[in-house]
Scaffold this active site. Sequence first.
Site, PDB file in Angstrom:
ATOM      1  N   SER A 119       0.711  -1.120   0.031  1.00  0.00           N
ATOM      2  CA  SER A 119       0.103  -0.070   0.099  1.00  0.00           C
ATOM      3  C   SER A 119       0.904   1.397  -0.011  1.00  0.00           C
ATOM      4  O   SER A 119       0.561   2.474  -0.219  1.00  0.00           O
ATOM      5  CB  SER A 119      -0.826   0.246   1.245  1.00  0.00           C
ATOM      6  OG  SER A 119      -0.233   0.144   2.341  1.00  0.00           O
ATOM      7  N   LYS A 156       0.563   4.372   6.953  1.00  0.00           N
ATOM      8  CA  LYS A 156      -0.155   5.295   6.028  1.00  0.00           C
ATOM      9  C   LYS A 156       0.342   6.630   6.099  1.00  0.00           C
ATOM     10  O   LYS A 156       0.982   6.818   7.242  1.00  0.00           O
ATOM     11  CB  LYS A 156      -1.544   5.163   6.229  1.00  0.00           C
ATOM     12  CG  LYS A 156      -2.344   3.741   5.775  1.00  0.00           C
ATOM     13  CD  LYS A 156      -2.282   3.320   4.355  1.00  0.00           C
ATOM     14  CE  LYS A 156      -2.755   2.064   4.180  1.00  0.00           C
ATOM     15  NZ  LYS A 156      -1.850   0.902   5.054  1.00  0.00           N
TER      16      LYS A 156
END
Lengths: 201, 201
Positions: A119, A156
Amino acid sequence: MKNLTKRQEEILNLIKTHILDLGFPPTRADIAKTLGFKSPNAAEQHLRAIEKKGFIKILSGASRGIVLNDSESDQIPVIGLVAAGGPILAEENIEKTIPKSNNLLSSDIDYYLRVKGDSMVDIGIFEEDLIGVSKSASTKIGSVVVARINNEVTVKTLIEMSQNKVVLRPENQNYNDIIINPKVDELAIEGSCVALLRESI
Amino acid sequence: MKNLTKRQEEILNLIKTHILDLGFPPTRADIAKTLGFKSPNAAEQHLRAIEKKGFIKILSGASRGIVLNDSESDQIPVIGLVAAGGPILAEENIEKTIPKSNNLLSSDIDYYLRVKGDSMVDIGIFEEDLIGVSKSASTKIGSVVVARINNEVTVKTLIEMSQNKVVLRPENQNYNDIIINPKVDELAIEGSCVALLRESI
DNA sequence: CAATATACTGTATATAATTACAGTAAAACT
DNA sequence: AGTTTTACTGTAATTATATACAGTATATTG
Protein backbone atom coordinates in the site's frame (compact mmCIF):
# COMPACT_ATOMS: atom_id res chain seq x y z
CA MET A 1 15.44 -7.13 37.69
CA LYS A 2 15.85 -5.29 40.96
CA ASN A 3 16.93 -1.68 41.08
CA LEU A 4 20.51 -0.76 41.73
CA THR A 5 21.48 1.50 44.58
CA LYS A 6 23.04 4.83 43.76
CA ARG A 7 26.52 3.52 44.51
CA GLN A 8 25.99 0.35 42.49
CA GLU A 9 24.78 2.38 39.54
CA GLU A 10 27.87 4.52 39.85
CA ILE A 11 30.01 1.42 39.63
CA LEU A 12 28.08 0.01 36.66
CA ASN A 13 28.57 3.30 34.86
CA LEU A 14 32.24 3.24 35.68
CA ILE A 15 32.47 -0.21 34.09
CA LYS A 16 30.65 0.94 30.98
CA THR A 17 32.81 4.03 30.68
CA HIS A 18 35.96 1.98 31.12
CA ILE A 19 34.88 -0.36 28.35
CA LEU A 20 33.98 2.55 26.10
CA ASP A 21 37.29 4.29 26.73
CA LEU A 22 39.72 1.39 26.70
CA GLY A 23 37.84 -1.54 25.24
CA PHE A 24 37.91 -3.79 28.28
CA PRO A 25 36.43 -3.81 31.80
CA PRO A 26 38.25 -2.51 34.87
CA THR A 27 39.79 -4.66 37.60
CA ARG A 28 38.62 -4.52 41.20
CA ALA A 29 41.66 -2.42 41.95
CA ASP A 30 40.81 -0.02 39.10
CA ILE A 31 37.33 0.48 40.50
CA ALA A 32 38.64 0.93 44.03
CA LYS A 33 41.19 3.47 42.89
CA THR A 34 38.69 5.49 40.86
CA LEU A 35 36.15 5.64 43.65
CA GLY A 36 38.67 6.04 46.42
CA PHE A 37 38.16 2.68 48.13
CA LYS A 38 41.10 1.56 50.18
CA SER A 39 40.38 -2.09 49.56
CA PRO A 40 39.73 -3.90 46.28
CA ASN A 41 37.32 -6.03 48.22
CA ALA A 42 34.89 -3.11 48.37
CA ALA A 43 34.69 -3.25 44.58
CA GLU A 44 34.42 -7.03 44.67
CA GLN A 45 31.40 -6.93 46.94
CA HIS A 46 29.69 -4.27 44.87
CA LEU A 47 30.23 -6.39 41.78
CA ARG A 48 28.67 -9.41 43.49
CA ALA A 49 25.66 -7.29 44.44
CA ILE A 50 25.30 -5.95 40.90
CA GLU A 51 25.58 -9.48 39.54
CA LYS A 52 22.95 -10.71 41.98
CA LYS A 53 20.62 -8.06 40.62
CA GLY A 54 21.21 -9.29 37.11
CA PHE A 55 23.06 -6.42 35.47
CA ILE A 56 26.41 -8.11 34.96
CA LYS A 57 27.93 -11.53 34.95
CA ILE A 58 31.25 -12.21 36.64
CA LEU A 59 33.36 -14.87 34.96
CA SER A 60 35.26 -16.55 37.74
CA GLY A 61 38.99 -16.87 37.34
CA ALA A 62 39.18 -14.51 34.40
CA SER A 63 40.86 -11.17 34.86
CA ARG A 64 38.52 -8.33 34.00
CA GLY A 65 35.86 -10.99 33.48
CA ILE A 66 32.91 -8.67 33.80
CA VAL A 67 30.25 -9.20 31.16
CA LEU A 68 27.49 -6.64 30.79
CA ASN A 69 24.10 -8.25 30.48
CA ASP A 70 22.43 -6.78 27.42
CA SER A 71 19.84 -4.61 28.97
CA GLU A 72 16.78 -4.35 26.83
CA SER A 73 17.13 -0.60 26.68
CA ASP A 74 20.19 -1.04 24.50
CA GLN A 75 18.33 -3.21 22.00
CA ILE A 76 15.90 -2.09 19.33
CA PRO A 77 13.19 -4.68 18.63
CA VAL A 78 12.20 -5.65 15.12
CA ILE A 79 8.44 -6.24 14.96
CA GLY A 80 7.13 -8.77 12.48
CA LEU A 81 3.45 -9.47 12.32
CA VAL A 82 1.50 -7.67 15.00
CA ALA A 83 -0.93 -9.98 16.74
CA ALA A 84 -4.43 -8.51 16.79
CA GLY A 85 -5.38 -6.95 20.05
CA GLY A 86 -2.19 -6.71 22.07
CA PRO A 87 0.34 -3.92 22.09
CA ILE A 88 2.79 -3.65 19.21
CA LEU A 89 5.79 -4.16 21.44
CA ALA A 90 4.42 -7.32 23.03
CA GLU A 91 6.93 -10.12 23.39
CA GLU A 92 5.28 -12.36 20.81
CA ASN A 93 5.62 -9.74 18.07
CA ILE A 94 9.37 -9.34 18.40
CA GLU A 95 11.07 -11.02 15.48
CA LYS A 96 14.59 -10.17 16.65
CA THR A 97 16.44 -7.28 18.25
CA ILE A 98 19.22 -5.08 16.94
CA PRO A 99 21.81 -3.58 19.28
CA LYS A 100 21.44 0.17 19.41
CA SER A 101 25.15 0.63 18.93
CA ASN A 102 24.84 -0.99 15.53
CA ASN A 103 22.17 1.40 14.51
CA LEU A 104 23.24 3.42 11.52
CA LEU A 105 20.15 5.57 11.42
CA SER A 106 18.41 8.09 13.64
CA SER A 107 18.96 7.53 17.33
CA ASP A 108 15.29 8.22 17.83
CA ILE A 109 14.05 4.86 16.60
CA ASP A 110 12.02 2.94 19.17
CA TYR A 111 11.44 -0.12 17.02
CA TYR A 112 11.53 -1.44 13.49
CA LEU A 113 8.34 -2.64 11.84
CA ARG A 114 8.38 -5.11 8.97
CA VAL A 115 6.15 -3.89 6.16
CA LYS A 116 3.31 -6.11 4.94
CA GLY A 117 1.54 -5.43 1.65
CA ASP A 118 2.08 -2.95 -1.13
CA SER A 119 0.00 0.00 0.00
CA MET A 120 2.99 2.35 0.21
CA VAL A 121 5.00 1.44 -2.87
CA ASP A 122 4.58 4.84 -4.52
CA ILE A 123 6.88 6.39 -1.92
CA GLY A 124 9.28 3.50 -2.04
CA ILE A 125 8.11 1.47 0.93
CA PHE A 126 7.97 -2.15 -0.18
CA GLU A 127 6.86 -5.40 1.37
CA GLU A 128 9.44 -6.83 3.78
CA ASP A 129 11.15 -3.46 4.24
CA LEU A 130 11.91 -2.48 7.82
CA ILE A 131 10.53 0.87 8.89
CA GLY A 132 12.17 2.72 11.75
CA VAL A 133 9.41 3.99 14.02
CA SER A 134 9.73 6.78 16.54
CA LYS A 135 7.08 6.99 19.22
CA SER A 136 8.15 10.47 20.25
CA ALA A 137 8.59 12.17 16.86
CA SER A 138 5.75 14.60 16.30
CA THR A 139 3.05 13.27 13.98
CA LYS A 140 2.61 16.04 11.50
CA ILE A 141 0.19 16.18 8.61
CA GLY A 142 1.96 14.66 5.63
CA SER A 143 4.17 12.33 7.62
CA VAL A 144 4.08 8.57 7.40
CA VAL A 145 2.62 7.13 10.56
CA VAL A 146 2.01 3.80 12.20
CA ALA A 147 -1.69 3.74 13.04
CA ARG A 148 -3.84 1.23 14.83
CA ILE A 149 -7.42 1.08 13.65
CA ASN A 150 -9.67 -1.24 15.60
CA ASN A 151 -6.74 -3.40 16.66
CA GLU A 152 -5.19 -3.58 13.22
CA VAL A 153 -1.81 -1.98 12.68
CA THR A 154 -1.13 -0.17 9.43
CA VAL A 155 1.40 2.23 7.91
CA LYS A 156 -0.06 5.18 5.99
CA THR A 157 0.43 8.87 5.27
CA LEU A 158 -1.47 11.16 7.62
CA ILE A 159 -3.50 13.59 5.50
CA GLU A 160 -6.02 15.09 7.86
CA MET A 161 -6.62 14.90 11.58
CA SER A 162 -9.47 16.60 13.35
CA GLN A 163 -11.80 15.70 16.18
CA ASN A 164 -14.22 13.69 14.09
CA LYS A 165 -12.29 12.96 10.93
CA VAL A 166 -8.93 11.37 10.31
CA VAL A 167 -7.71 10.62 6.79
CA LEU A 168 -4.97 8.08 6.17
CA ARG A 169 -3.69 7.73 2.62
CA PRO A 170 -2.15 4.62 1.11
CA GLU A 171 0.63 5.66 -1.27
CA ASN A 172 -0.59 3.38 -4.05
CA GLN A 173 -3.03 4.47 -6.73
CA ASN A 174 -4.90 1.17 -6.49
CA TYR A 175 -6.02 1.92 -2.95
CA ASN A 176 -8.43 4.50 -1.58
CA ASP A 177 -8.01 6.85 1.35
CA ILE A 178 -9.05 5.50 4.72
CA ILE A 179 -11.45 7.90 6.42
CA ILE A 180 -12.04 7.33 10.09
CA ASN A 181 -14.29 8.90 12.64
CA PRO A 182 -12.35 8.49 15.89
CA LYS A 183 -15.62 8.65 17.79
CA VAL A 184 -16.88 5.56 15.99
CA ASP A 185 -13.74 3.57 15.32
CA GLU A 186 -10.89 3.07 17.70
CA LEU A 187 -7.81 4.87 16.41
CA ALA A 188 -4.34 5.34 17.81
CA ILE A 189 -1.29 6.85 16.17
CA GLU A 190 1.52 4.65 17.45
CA GLY A 191 4.40 6.57 15.98
CA SER A 192 6.05 8.18 12.99
CA CYS A 193 8.23 6.53 10.38
CA VAL A 194 11.64 8.13 10.40
CA ALA A 195 13.84 5.69 8.47
CA LEU A 196 13.83 2.63 6.28
CA LEU A 197 15.98 -0.46 5.92
CA ARG A 198 15.92 -2.97 3.09
CA GLU A 199 17.92 -6.04 3.93
CA SER A 200 18.04 -7.39 0.40
CA ILE A 201 17.50 -5.89 -3.03
CA MET B 1 50.02 1.12 7.79
CA LYS B 2 51.77 -2.04 6.68
CA ASN B 3 49.82 -5.12 5.71
CA LEU B 4 49.35 -7.93 8.16
CA THR B 5 50.43 -11.45 7.35
CA LYS B 6 47.77 -14.12 7.10
CA ARG B 7 48.57 -15.39 10.57
CA GLN B 8 48.59 -11.92 12.08
CA GLU B 9 45.24 -11.16 10.51
CA GLU B 10 43.93 -14.38 11.97
CA ILE B 11 45.02 -13.24 15.41
CA LEU B 12 43.55 -9.77 14.97
CA ASN B 13 40.24 -11.34 14.00
CA LEU B 14 40.42 -13.63 17.01
CA ILE B 15 40.84 -10.57 19.22
CA LYS B 16 37.89 -8.82 17.60
CA THR B 17 35.72 -11.90 17.90
CA HIS B 18 36.68 -12.34 21.53
CA ILE B 19 35.71 -8.75 22.25
CA LEU B 20 32.45 -9.16 20.38
CA ASP B 21 31.61 -12.38 22.20
CA LEU B 22 32.71 -11.59 25.73
CA GLY B 23 33.28 -7.87 25.86
CA PHE B 24 37.01 -7.93 26.58
CA PRO B 25 40.20 -8.95 24.78
CA PRO B 26 41.83 -12.38 25.15
CA THR B 27 44.99 -13.11 27.11
CA ARG B 28 48.14 -14.44 25.45
CA ALA B 29 47.20 -17.85 26.79
CA ASP B 30 43.69 -17.57 25.32
CA ILE B 31 45.14 -16.83 21.89
CA ALA B 32 47.67 -19.64 22.17
CA LYS B 33 45.00 -22.11 23.22
CA THR B 34 42.61 -21.13 20.42
CA LEU B 35 45.25 -21.36 17.72
CA GLY B 36 46.99 -24.39 19.19
CA PHE B 37 50.26 -22.71 20.16
CA LYS B 38 52.14 -24.53 22.86
CA SER B 39 53.64 -21.34 24.23
CA PRO B 40 51.92 -18.09 25.18
CA ASN B 41 55.02 -16.38 23.90
CA ALA B 42 53.99 -17.18 20.35
CA ALA B 43 50.91 -15.03 20.90
CA GLU B 44 53.00 -12.34 22.60
CA GLN B 45 55.30 -12.02 19.62
CA HIS B 46 52.42 -11.87 17.16
CA LEU B 47 50.86 -9.12 19.23
CA ARG B 48 54.11 -7.15 19.17
CA ALA B 49 54.25 -7.52 15.40
CA ILE B 50 50.64 -6.43 14.99
CA GLU B 51 51.28 -3.45 17.27
CA LYS B 52 54.37 -2.52 15.28
CA LYS B 53 52.21 -2.43 12.16
CA GLY B 54 49.81 -0.09 13.88
CA PHE B 55 46.67 -2.18 14.23
CA ILE B 56 46.60 -2.48 18.01
CA LYS B 57 48.15 -0.92 21.06
CA ILE B 58 49.44 -3.03 23.93
CA LEU B 59 49.09 -1.44 27.35
CA SER B 60 52.01 -2.71 29.35
CA GLY B 61 51.27 -4.23 32.70
CA ALA B 62 47.54 -4.41 32.15
CA SER B 63 45.96 -7.81 31.76
CA ARG B 64 44.08 -8.09 28.47
CA GLY B 65 45.43 -4.63 27.71
CA ILE B 66 44.95 -4.85 23.97
CA VAL B 67 43.40 -1.76 22.43
CA LEU B 68 42.18 -1.92 18.85
CA ASN B 69 43.26 1.06 16.81
CA ASP B 70 40.22 2.32 14.94
CA SER B 71 41.02 0.91 11.58
CA GLU B 72 39.19 2.27 8.63
CA SER B 73 38.17 -1.26 7.79
CA ASP B 74 35.55 -1.09 10.52
CA GLN B 75 33.99 1.93 8.89
CA ILE B 76 31.94 1.81 5.74
CA PRO B 77 32.30 4.85 3.52
CA VAL B 78 29.26 6.66 2.20
CA ILE B 79 29.86 7.83 -1.35
CA GLY B 80 28.07 10.95 -2.49
CA LEU B 81 28.71 12.29 -5.93
CA VAL B 82 31.33 10.35 -7.81
CA ALA B 83 33.84 12.63 -9.46
CA ALA B 84 34.20 11.80 -13.13
CA GLY B 85 37.25 9.77 -13.95
CA GLY B 86 38.65 8.61 -10.63
CA PRO B 87 37.80 5.50 -8.65
CA ILE B 88 34.52 5.41 -6.73
CA LEU B 89 36.25 4.96 -3.41
CA ALA B 90 38.57 7.92 -3.89
CA GLU B 91 38.95 10.12 -0.84
CA GLU B 92 37.13 13.08 -2.36
CA ASN B 93 33.98 11.07 -2.95
CA ILE B 94 33.56 10.00 0.67
CA GLU B 95 30.72 11.95 2.21
CA LYS B 96 31.08 10.34 5.63
CA THR B 97 31.70 6.93 7.12
CA ILE B 98 29.45 4.83 9.26
CA PRO B 99 30.42 2.05 11.64
CA LYS B 100 30.05 -1.42 10.25
CA SER B 101 27.07 -3.16 11.76
CA ASN B 102 27.05 -6.85 12.27
CA ASN B 103 23.44 -7.72 12.71
CA LEU B 104 21.65 -5.05 10.83
CA LEU B 105 22.45 -5.53 7.19
CA SER B 106 24.61 -7.82 5.15
CA SER B 107 28.18 -7.90 6.37
CA ASP B 108 29.25 -7.92 2.77
CA ILE B 109 28.77 -4.20 2.13
CA ASP B 110 31.90 -2.44 0.88
CA TYR B 111 30.38 1.01 0.65
CA TYR B 112 27.15 2.94 0.53
CA LEU B 113 26.25 4.96 -2.54
CA ARG B 114 23.86 7.87 -2.36
CA VAL B 115 21.27 7.59 -5.09
CA LYS B 116 20.89 10.43 -7.57
CA GLY B 117 17.85 10.68 -9.82
CA ASP B 118 14.64 8.72 -10.08
CA SER B 119 15.59 6.01 -12.55
CA MET B 120 14.95 3.18 -10.08
CA VAL B 121 11.79 4.29 -8.30
CA ASP B 122 9.70 1.38 -9.57
CA ILE B 123 11.62 -0.99 -7.33
CA GLY B 124 11.60 1.43 -4.43
CA ILE B 125 15.01 3.02 -4.84
CA PHE B 126 14.54 6.76 -4.41
CA GLU B 127 16.74 9.82 -4.70
CA GLU B 128 18.93 10.31 -1.61
CA ASP B 129 18.56 6.68 -0.54
CA LEU B 130 21.76 4.92 0.44
CA ILE B 131 22.46 1.73 -1.43
CA GLY B 132 24.70 -0.89 0.16
CA VAL B 133 27.13 -2.06 -2.51
CA SER B 134 29.08 -5.29 -2.45
CA LYS B 135 32.09 -5.55 -4.70
CA SER B 136 32.37 -9.29 -4.26
CA ALA B 137 28.73 -10.36 -4.58
CA SER B 138 28.22 -12.14 -7.89
CA THR B 139 26.60 -9.96 -10.53
CA LYS B 140 23.80 -12.09 -11.81
CA ILE B 141 21.33 -11.26 -14.54
CA GLY B 142 18.40 -9.53 -12.87
CA SER B 143 20.37 -8.07 -10.02
CA VAL B 144 20.77 -4.37 -9.39
CA VAL B 145 24.31 -3.31 -10.14
CA VAL B 146 26.55 -0.28 -9.87
CA ALA B 147 27.95 0.26 -13.37
CA ARG B 148 30.44 2.72 -14.73
CA ILE B 149 29.86 3.71 -18.33
CA ASN B 150 32.50 5.97 -19.82
CA ASN B 151 33.43 7.34 -16.41
CA GLU B 152 29.88 7.90 -15.29
CA VAL B 153 28.55 5.87 -12.39
CA THR B 154 24.99 4.60 -12.49
CA VAL B 155 22.72 2.15 -10.70
CA LYS B 156 20.60 -0.10 -12.93
CA THR B 157 19.22 -3.62 -13.25
CA LEU B 158 21.43 -5.95 -15.27
CA ILE B 159 19.29 -7.54 -17.98
CA GLU B 160 21.74 -9.00 -20.45
CA MET B 161 25.47 -9.42 -20.55
CA SER B 162 27.36 -10.92 -23.47
CA GLN B 163 30.62 -10.16 -25.23
CA ASN B 164 29.27 -7.39 -27.39
CA LYS B 165 26.01 -6.43 -25.77
CA VAL B 166 25.17 -5.37 -22.24
CA VAL B 167 21.67 -4.21 -21.36
CA LEU B 168 21.04 -2.10 -18.26
CA ARG B 169 17.45 -1.31 -17.37
CA PRO B 170 16.24 1.71 -15.41
CA GLU B 171 13.33 0.66 -13.21
CA ASN B 172 11.19 3.58 -14.27
CA GLN B 173 8.78 3.45 -17.19
CA ASN B 174 9.80 6.91 -18.33
CA TYR B 175 13.31 5.73 -19.17
CA ASN B 176 14.59 3.39 -21.84
CA ASP B 177 17.02 0.51 -21.54
CA ILE B 178 20.68 1.37 -21.89
CA ILE B 179 22.31 -0.83 -24.49
CA ILE B 180 26.08 -0.88 -24.52
CA ASN B 181 28.68 -2.48 -26.69
CA PRO B 182 31.62 -3.02 -24.34
CA LYS B 183 33.94 -2.98 -27.33
CA VAL B 184 32.87 0.55 -28.15
CA ASP B 185 32.08 2.06 -24.77
CA GLU B 186 34.04 1.61 -21.61
CA LEU B 187 31.99 -0.42 -19.13
CA ALA B 188 32.76 -1.73 -15.67
CA ILE B 189 30.44 -3.41 -13.22
CA GLU B 190 31.59 -2.00 -9.90
CA GLY B 191 29.40 -4.08 -7.64
CA SER B 192 25.98 -5.35 -6.72
CA CYS B 193 23.37 -3.65 -4.58
CA VAL B 194 22.59 -5.78 -1.57
CA ALA B 195 20.79 -3.45 0.83
CA LEU B 196 19.17 -0.07 1.18
CA LEU B 197 18.98 2.63 3.84
CA ARG B 198 16.67 5.61 3.90
CA GLU B 199 17.69 8.09 6.54
CA SER B 200 14.46 10.06 6.47
CA ILE B 201 10.95 9.35 5.24
C1' DC C 1 74.43 -13.70 1.15
C1' DA C 2 73.73 -11.51 5.37
C1' DA C 3 70.18 -9.26 7.89
C1' DT C 4 65.64 -9.18 9.11
C1' DA C 5 60.96 -10.83 9.56
C1' DT C 6 57.91 -14.66 10.40
C1' DA C 7 56.45 -18.36 13.15
C1' DC C 8 56.88 -20.86 16.48
C1' DT C 9 58.66 -24.17 21.40
C1' DG C 10 59.99 -24.08 26.15
C1' DT C 11 60.97 -22.21 30.67
C1' DA C 12 60.73 -18.95 34.16
C1' DT C 13 59.37 -15.06 36.92
C1' DA C 14 57.52 -10.81 38.48
C1' DT C 15 53.42 -8.78 38.93
C1' DA C 16 48.44 -8.26 38.05
C1' DA C 17 44.15 -9.74 39.58
C1' DT C 18 40.74 -12.55 41.75
C1' DT C 19 38.93 -13.83 45.70
C1' DA C 20 38.55 -15.77 50.35
C1' DC C 21 38.45 -14.51 55.30
C1' DA C 22 37.84 -11.36 59.25
C1' DG C 23 36.10 -7.20 60.67
C1' DT C 24 33.24 -2.36 61.44
C1' DA C 25 29.26 0.53 60.98
C1' DA C 26 25.01 2.43 59.37
C1' DA C 27 20.64 1.89 56.92
C1' DA C 28 16.72 -0.73 55.51
C1' DC C 29 13.67 -4.38 55.85
C1' DT C 30 10.49 -7.91 58.36
C1' DA D 1 14.19 -6.05 67.87
C1' DG D 2 16.58 -8.95 64.92
C1' DT D 3 18.10 -9.97 60.33
C1' DT D 4 19.55 -8.57 55.99
C1' DT D 5 21.51 -5.25 52.90
C1' DT D 6 24.64 -1.67 51.97
C1' DA D 7 29.11 0.10 52.23
C1' DC D 8 33.16 -0.15 53.32
C1' DT D 9 38.70 -1.37 55.74
C1' DG D 10 42.52 -4.58 55.96
C1' DT D 11 45.18 -8.73 54.97
C1' DA D 12 46.60 -12.46 52.45
C1' DA D 13 46.72 -16.45 49.46
C1' DT D 14 46.11 -18.39 45.07
C1' DT D 15 45.78 -18.03 40.41
C1' DA D 16 46.03 -15.48 36.10
C1' DT D 17 48.81 -12.92 33.10
C1' DA D 18 52.43 -10.39 30.97
C1' DT D 19 56.67 -10.72 29.59
C1' DA D 20 61.70 -11.55 29.54
C1' DC D 21 65.23 -14.88 27.95
C1' DA D 22 67.00 -18.77 25.22
C1' DG D 23 66.26 -21.46 21.33
C1' DT D 24 64.86 -23.58 16.29
C1' DA D 25 63.53 -23.18 11.57
C1' DT D 26 61.94 -21.08 7.33
C1' DA D 27 60.92 -17.19 4.39
C1' DT D 28 61.71 -12.59 2.75
C1' DT D 29 64.27 -8.55 1.80
C1' DG D 30 68.15 -5.40 0.84
